[in-house]
Structure formats: structure tokens, C-alpha cells
Design an enzyme around this catalytic site. Structure first.
Site, PDB file in Angstrom:
ATOM      1  N   HIS A 102     -10.869   9.879  -9.155  1.00 24.34           N
ATOM      2  CA  HIS A 102     -11.023  10.425  -7.801  1.00 24.34           C
ATOM      3  C   HIS A 102      -9.708  10.166  -7.064  1.00 24.34           C
ATOM      4  O   HIS A 102      -9.027   9.171  -7.318  1.00 24.34           O
ATOM      5  CB  HIS A 102     -12.178   9.665  -7.139  1.00 24.34           C
ATOM      6  CG  HIS A 102     -12.602  10.174  -5.813  1.00 24.34           C
ATOM      7  ND1 HIS A 102     -11.900   9.930  -4.653  1.00 24.34           N
ATOM      8  CD2 HIS A 102     -13.689  10.900  -5.438  1.00 24.34           C
ATOM      9  CE1 HIS A 102     -12.537  10.484  -3.634  1.00 24.34           C
ATOM     10  NE2 HIS A 102     -13.617  11.087  -4.073  1.00 24.34           N
ATOM     11  N   ASP A 158     -13.231   1.136 -10.284  1.00 24.84           N
ATOM     12  CA  ASP A 158     -13.811   1.876  -9.166  1.00 24.84           C
ATOM     13  C   ASP A 158     -15.281   2.138  -9.517  1.00 24.84           C
ATOM     14  O   ASP A 158     -15.588   3.010 -10.331  1.00 24.84           O
ATOM     15  CB  ASP A 158     -13.011   3.177  -8.995  1.00 24.84           C
ATOM     16  CG  ASP A 158     -13.659   4.120  -7.997  1.00 24.84           C
ATOM     17  OD1 ASP A 158     -14.701   3.757  -7.420  1.00 24.84           O
ATOM     18  OD2 ASP A 158     -13.110   5.219  -7.787  1.00 24.84           O
ATOM     19  N   GLN A 215     -19.356   5.414  -8.285  1.00 21.29           N
ATOM     20  CA  GLN A 215     -20.436   6.233  -8.848  1.00 21.29           C
ATOM     21  C   GLN A 215     -21.367   5.432  -9.746  1.00 21.29           C
ATOM     22  O   GLN A 215     -22.345   5.968 -10.264  1.00 21.29           O
ATOM     23  CB  GLN A 215     -19.843   7.408  -9.651  1.00 21.29           C
ATOM     24  CG  GLN A 215     -19.092   8.411  -8.820  1.00 21.29           C
ATOM     25  CD  GLN A 215     -19.985   9.141  -7.816  1.00 21.29           C
ATOM     26  OE1 GLN A 215     -21.206   9.212  -7.954  1.00 21.29           O
ATOM     27  NE2 GLN A 215     -19.381   9.669  -6.767  1.00 21.29           N
ATOM     28  N   LYS A 230     -23.189   5.485  -1.421  1.00 18.87           N
ATOM     29  CA  LYS A 230     -23.503   6.183  -2.676  1.00 18.87           C
ATOM     30  C   LYS A 230     -24.645   5.489  -3.415  1.00 18.87           C
ATOM     31  O   LYS A 230     -24.988   5.863  -4.536  1.00 18.87           O
ATOM     32  CB  LYS A 230     -22.261   6.272  -3.549  1.00 18.87           C
ATOM     33  CG  LYS A 230     -21.190   7.171  -2.917  1.00 18.87           C
ATOM     34  CD  LYS A 230     -20.074   7.461  -3.866  1.00 18.87           C
ATOM     35  CE  LYS A 230     -18.854   8.001  -3.183  1.00 18.87           C
ATOM     36  NZ  LYS A 230     -18.932   9.427  -2.871  1.00 18.87           N
ATOM     37  N   CYS A 233     -12.335  16.217  -5.182  1.00 15.16           N
ATOM     38  CA  CYS A 233     -11.342  15.141  -4.991  1.00 15.16           C
ATOM     39  C   CYS A 233     -10.811  14.640  -6.329  1.00 15.16           C
ATOM     40  O   CYS A 233     -10.579  13.435  -6.507  1.00 15.16           O
ATOM     41  CB  CYS A 233     -11.915  13.977  -4.188  1.00 15.16           C
ATOM     42  SG  CYS A 233     -12.325  14.429  -2.517  1.00 15.16           S
TER      43      CYS A 233
HETATM   44  N1  PLP Z   1     -14.268   6.785  -6.261  1.00 11.32           N
HETATM   45  C1  PLP Z   1     -15.159   7.672  -6.711  1.00 11.32           C
HETATM   46  C2  PLP Z   1     -15.394   7.793  -8.189  1.00 11.32           C
HETATM   47  C3  PLP Z   1     -15.856   8.474  -5.816  1.00 11.32           C
HETATM   48  O1  PLP Z   1     -16.749   9.364  -6.267  1.00 11.32           O
HETATM   49  C4  PLP Z   1     -15.589   8.337  -4.440  1.00 11.32           C
HETATM   50  C5  PLP Z   1     -16.262   9.219  -3.471  1.00 11.32           C
HETATM   51  O2  PLP Z   1     -16.725  10.276  -3.779  1.00 11.32           O
HETATM   52  C6  PLP Z   1     -14.669   7.376  -4.020  1.00 11.32           C
HETATM   53  C7  PLP Z   1     -14.030   6.619  -4.962  1.00 11.32           C
HETATM   54  C8  PLP Z   1     -14.380   7.174  -2.571  1.00 11.32           C
HETATM   55  O3  PLP Z   1     -15.497   6.625  -1.939  1.00 11.32           O
HETATM   56  P1  PLP Z   1     -15.515   6.480  -0.344  1.00 11.32           P
HETATM   57  O4  PLP Z   1     -15.216   7.822   0.200  1.00 11.32           O
HETATM   58  O5  PLP Z   1     -16.898   6.019  -0.051  1.00 11.32           O
HETATM   59  O6  PLP Z   1     -14.482   5.468   0.010  1.00 11.32           O
END
Ligand code: PLP
Length: 578
Positions: A132, A209, A212, A235, A377
Site C-alpha cells: 500500500h 504492516d 489488513q 479496519k 493505493c
Molecule cells: N496498509 C495497508 C495494507 C492498508 O490497506 C492501509 C489502508 O487501506 C494502510 C496501510 C493505511 O491505513 P490507514 O489509512 O488506516 O493509516
């Protein structure tokens, strides 16, 4: 004991339940909701919603700062939440749990407070092709700041990080290795244990990260042995604006604060160096999102039993949904999955041959089905797979087999009824409505009159699609980088001309049919206008008059805002030059 009952689980979510009443029996539903955008954010259970409200009604006070009872109560609840998170991810110490705004901020803290101060020119940061943007851009920024270099781990055909390539990419030069536990597009559980171990073997720091993963998997950061693990509450059925940075204490201790302010200090003086608070407060400058933290605690109490349940009923139900959806999609001839094989969690990405993703997503919206289209993204992943974007269905445990069946039937209807593919003959019926792009003075009024006869999103969507057919395609040679406007979900191209009388004309095109229709509407408002008229024009009022605001407010999502901004910019610039 089986703690998970899909019906009871679903009933906890008022937004879904309240939309649900006559869902499947009713045909032509426009008001019900089938929410398949859970990878973007999940809905919230009643107890999480109540908990946030309870805080403001009964507990509201700043934390850590006052000696009065209300503040003590708020602080107690706030710190209890931290210990729940510690247990949720099995961290060794409560000092290792830092509150942040979300996964994005957590990654930025590590990049700026650790990587920026330790990386040297030529050092390498390894990430993965399916990351992402939240786990790419902070590293690009720090690479730029330090002279470090980014290396990318490729994917297997099934969409997993290719561990066979690890030895070539993770080397003695590698200082940081970071990847998603689960990709937000591919829905694969990456082999992170192997990746963390490899990072460790070369002395690199690992960051996972988990954005998800946390709604689906039980996490044990000590067993994973990662240095950092990040995630967002929203999430995993929790509130927005709150997340976690887990870091090993030894690393957090040697990192500099990310932000300065109240709460993160021990002493402040104009004559001596300011000293910083101990962990975790060193990284929590300013008043935190107290209500969010407290509601997050409620969400952890809600979710933990399902993830810990030894019968695995929660995950088995999620997998049943994924398999059902994947198999049903696989039977549709036009469906092309972007990687091979069934995903591990409910994130299914695909394209439909001959159709633009945004057109499909918007058509499904008419049926009350919320799915996502675009690059999600993950632009580098789109490049890697050689696609512009894709559709993404992302499921949660409150979704049902009936919803999936309804989605599949609706999708087949959209593909069959050809509403996305009206022939030119049908379009010629429009001639009595006479909306053409070589704008006349009354073109905008005609559009307003046209939409005043429509009722509901269904008929407005139809008119937009038909209008799109009246927009002449822009010559391929004109669809270049200069005229390109990138929206989140589709591409558009815009060219302008300026007459001796000081009037502007615009021509435009898009790869999505719905955007072509919207372009006709937008161009009608701006064509044959002066720079001043263009800049004073209120597009939101116009969209409200057309009854489109609630469906299609000119936003980043559908790219309309970018188009309107570009029109205004072109007018401003030529105005200055004349
Ligand atoms: N990492 C992953 C895999 C994501 O799917 C997302 C958001 O869709 C993020 C990071 C960023 O999360 P946040 O917008 O809650 O900071």
C-alpha cells in the site's frame, strides 16, 4: 466452544442491519446496502459506537494531566485500552504500544524517527511489490533524505511475496525490510515469518504492516519476532483516527520523538536541554484521541474471543464467504482475477474484459452494492501486473452468502443488459434532448432540464451514461501526458482553447464511460465562459441542482474534482498570460 454465530455477529452492526430489512425479496433495491468495501474500512458494532458516546457523556476529561477524579477515570480507561492492545498482539511490555492516528502514521514514525537517523547513502530498504502507498511513500521520503536505495521483493503468480527471491534482494546492505502481512489488493497472507527471519539474519530491522491482518488473524509479535508491527483500529471494527505502533522496547528507546509538544516531555527549560518522557509517552505528543482509544478497547474486547476461539468458526465462516464469492465470479466469462488462485482472506481483485472498472462499480452502486474500483493505493502493484486498476470485493464476517449471490446476479444483469454498452442508435434518441459538446449558451440549462425529469440515482446514472455516448472521443494523439488528469479510479484527458473574445472551450475524454458522461455535464458549465466566470462557478451548487451531489460529489474518488481544478487552473494561467 463455538462463539461465532454469523447471524448474531451481523446483528451487532447497526449500519448494515438498518439497511437490511427487505434486502433480497425486494427487486430494484436502491436503498439497501451490501457493503463489500471492508478492506477500506469496516462497519462498527453497537458496543464500539456506544463506548465512544459513553466516554463523551460520562468520562470526558484530558488524560494523564489532572489530579481530579474525572481525569483519573479517563486515564484509567485510556491505559486499560493500552494493556488490552498489548494482550491482543502479545507484546512483551505495555511500553511497546504507542497510540498513533493509524498504520500510516505508525510507519512514518519509524521512517522519520529511526530510519532517517540511521540510514547512510547506499544503504538499502527492502519492500514488496504489492505494498500500500502507506508503506511505500514514507520509505521513499526517507530514502531521498538519506541517500538510501529502495529494493523491491517480487511476487509469485499467486500474489505472495516470492521468498525464493529473498536471498538476492535482502543482503548485507539491507537495513530495513518492510511488507504487509496481508496485501489490501491480493488478500494473500504473506510468509512474513520467513521474511522477518531473513531480515534478522542480515541485521536489518523489520516492520510488518498489519492493517489488513488484524481483523482476520490472531497476532503474536513475540513469536513473529518482528521489530515493528503497525495497524489501524478502523479496519478491525474499531473507530477511525486511532492506530498502533508496536515496537521492540530496545528500539523505541533509542529513537528520537516524532513530534514535540505536551505529554512527551519530562522537563522543558529555556536554559537547559529539554528531556523526554519515558515510553510510550515519548511518542504521544499532544492530547490523544481519547474517545477513539477507549472505543478501540471495546472493539478489542468484541473481536478477541472470535479470533481466540479454538473451533476457528469465525475464520471458517470468512473462508466460506471467500470461496463462495471467488467460485461464483470465476464462472463469469468476462472476469479476470488479477493473480491466480483463491485469496486467503476476503479480498478478491479482478477486472472484467471489455468494461471499465469504474463503470462496473458505479453500476453496482445502483443495486446498493458498495465495491471498490481503482488502484487501491497500490499503483506500483498495478504497474507490476500491467493493469490500470481493478475491482475489489472485500468481505467481512458480517457479510452473507445471500449478499454474495445478489451481487453476482446483479453483476450478471449489468453485463447482460448492456446498459454500459448502449448502441449509437439508442444514443441518437438523445438528439431530441440535444446535448452536444460544441456548447451553446443554453447547454447547461438543457442539462438541468434533463435531470429535473429524473428520479433517483438509477435514472440519473442512466442519463449520465447516455450523455457519455454523445462525447466525441479525443484523438489518441491528444491523449498525452500534458492533457492527462489522473483520478483515483480512471484516467481523463482535457484540452483547452481560448478565443479572441476571451472565451474558453474545452474538449475532454476518459477511459470510463461514466466519467465521459460527467465530462459532458462539466464541460457544459465551463465552455464558452470567461476566466472570471469559470473561476467563480460553483460546481457543488450545479451538482446539487442536478441531484448528483449525494452520489457523485466532485471528489478525489471519482476524479471530478481534479478535472474541475484543471479547468480552473487552465483558465487562471491563460488569464495571467493575456
Ligand atoms: N496498509 C495497508 C495494507 C492498508 O490497506 C492501509 C489502508 O487501506 C494502510 C496501510 C493505511 O491505513 P490507514 O489509512 O488506516 O493509516
Amino acid at each position: 466452544m463455538n462463539l461465532f454465530d454469523p447471524h448474531l455477529f451481523r446483528r451487532q452492526f447497526p449500519l448494515i442491519e438498518n439497511h437490511d430489512k427487505s434486502l433480497i425479496e425486494k427487486s430494484g433495491l436502491t436503498s439497501s446496502l451490501i457493503y463489500f468495501d471492508n478492506a477500506a474500512t469496516t462497519q462498527k458494532p453497537q458496543q464500539v459506537i456506544d463506548s465512544q458516546q459513553h466516554y463523551y457523556q460520562h468520562l470526558n476529561a484530558n488524560v494523564h494531566r489532572a489530579s481530579h477524579q474525572l481525569s483519573s477515570k479517563a486515564t484509567f480507561a485510556f491505559e486499560k485500552a493500552r494493556s488490552l492492545v498489548q494482550g491482543f498482539i502479545r507484546a512483551k511490555s505495555i511500553k511497546e504500544i504507542i497510540w498513533t492516528k493509524g498504520a500510516t502514521e505508525s510507519i512514518n514514525i519509524v521512517a522519520q524517527s529511526l530510519a532517517r537517523n540511521t540510514l547512510k547513502p547506499g544503504d538499502e530498504i527492502v519492500l514488496c511489490a504489492s505494498e500500500h502507498h502507506a508503506n511505500i511513500v514514507p520509505w521513499q521520503i526517507v530514502a531521498e533524505q538519506t541517500g538510501a536505495v529502495i529494493k523491491v521483493l517480487p511476487l509469485t503468480n499467486n500474489g505472495y511475496i516470492d521468498v525464493a527471491e529473498m536471498d538476492n534482494i535482502i543482503t548485507d546492505r539491507t537495513k530495513f525490510v518492510t511488507c504487509a502481512h496481508i496485501s489490501n489488493v491480493l488478500g494473500r497472507i504473506n510468509p512474513i515469518k520467513k521474511i522477518i527471519a531473513k531480515a534478522k539474519s542480515v541485521g536489518a530491522i523489520s516492520l510488518i504492516d498489519g492493517a489488513q491482518a488484524v481483523a482476520h488473524l490472531s497476532i503474536d509479535v513475540q513469536s513473529l519476532d518482528c521489530d515493528f508491527y503497525v495497524f489501524s483500529a478502523h479496519k478491525m471494527y474499531g473507530p477511525t483516527g486511532i492506530g498502533v505502533l508496536y515496537g521492540k522496547k530496545v528500539l523505541l528507546e533509542c529513537m528520537l520523538p516524532y513530534q514535540g509538544g505536551g505529554e512527551m516531555i519530562k522537563t522543558v527549560s529555556f536554559t537547559q536541554a529539554t528531556t523526554f518522557n519515558e515510553l510510550p509517552f515519548k511518542f504521544e505528543a499532544g492530547t490523544p484521541n481519547i474517545a477513539g482509544v477507549i472505543a478501540f478497547a471495546e472493539c478489542i474486547s468484541f473481536l478477541t474471543p472470535f479470533l481466540a476461539d479454538e473451533t476457528n468458526a469465525y475464520n471458517l465462516f470468512e473462508q466460506k464467504l471467500v470461496n463462495h464469492c471467488y467460485e461464483a465470479l470465476a464462472k463469469i466469462e468476462q472476469v479476470k482475477f488479477i493473480v491466480d488462485g483463491t485469496p486467503d482472506v476476503g479480498v478478491i481483485a479482478f477486472t472484467l474484459t471489455g468494461h471499465h472498472n469504474q463503470d462496473i462499480a458505479m453500476s453496482l452502486d445502483i443495486y446498493g452494492i458498495a465495491i471498490r474500483s481503482g488502484h487501491h493505493c497500490a499503483m506500483p502493484l498495478m504497474d507490476h501486473l500491467n493493469i490500470d486498476g481493478c475491482l475489489r470485493v472485500s468481505l467481512a464476517a458480517y457479510n452473507t452468502i445471500a449478499e454474495i449471490d445478489y451481487f453476482i446476479t446483479s453483476l450478471k444483469t449489468i453485463l447482460l443488459d448492456g446498459s454500459l454498452d448502449k448502441t449509437n442508435e439508442e444514443v441518437s434518441h438523445l438528439s431530441d434532448k440535444k446535448v452536444v459538446t460544441d456548447s451553446t449558451k443554453n447547454e447547461m440549462d438543457e442539462i438541468i432540464a434533463l435531470f429535473s425529469n429524473t428520479k433517483g440515482w438509477d435514472s440519473r446514472h442512466r442519463e449520465i451514461m447516455l450523455l457519455g455516448k454523445t462525447l466525441p472521443r479525443l484523438d489518441k494523439a491528444l491523449r498525452d501526458d500534458n492533457s492527462l488528469i489522473s483520478g483515483c479510479e480512471s484516467l481523463a484527458w482535457l484540452k483547452s482553447d481560448y478565443s479572441e473574445q476571451g472565451l474558453y472551450t474545452f474538449v475532454a475524454d476518459s477511459d470510463a464511460k461514466i466519467i465521459r458522461g460527467l465530462l459532458v455535464i462539466v464541460l457544459a458549465a465551463f465552455n464558452n465562459k470567461t476566466a472570471q466566470q469559470i473561476n467563480q462557478f460553483n460546481i457543488n451548487d450545479y451538482f446539487s441542482r442536478l441531484g448528483l451531489m449525494q452520489h457523485l460529489s466532485p471528489s478525489r474518488g471519482n476524479g471530478l474534482l481534479a478535472i474541475v481544478d484543471k479547468i480552473k487552473l487552465l483558465a487562471q494561467n491563460s488569464d495571467k498570460n493575456n
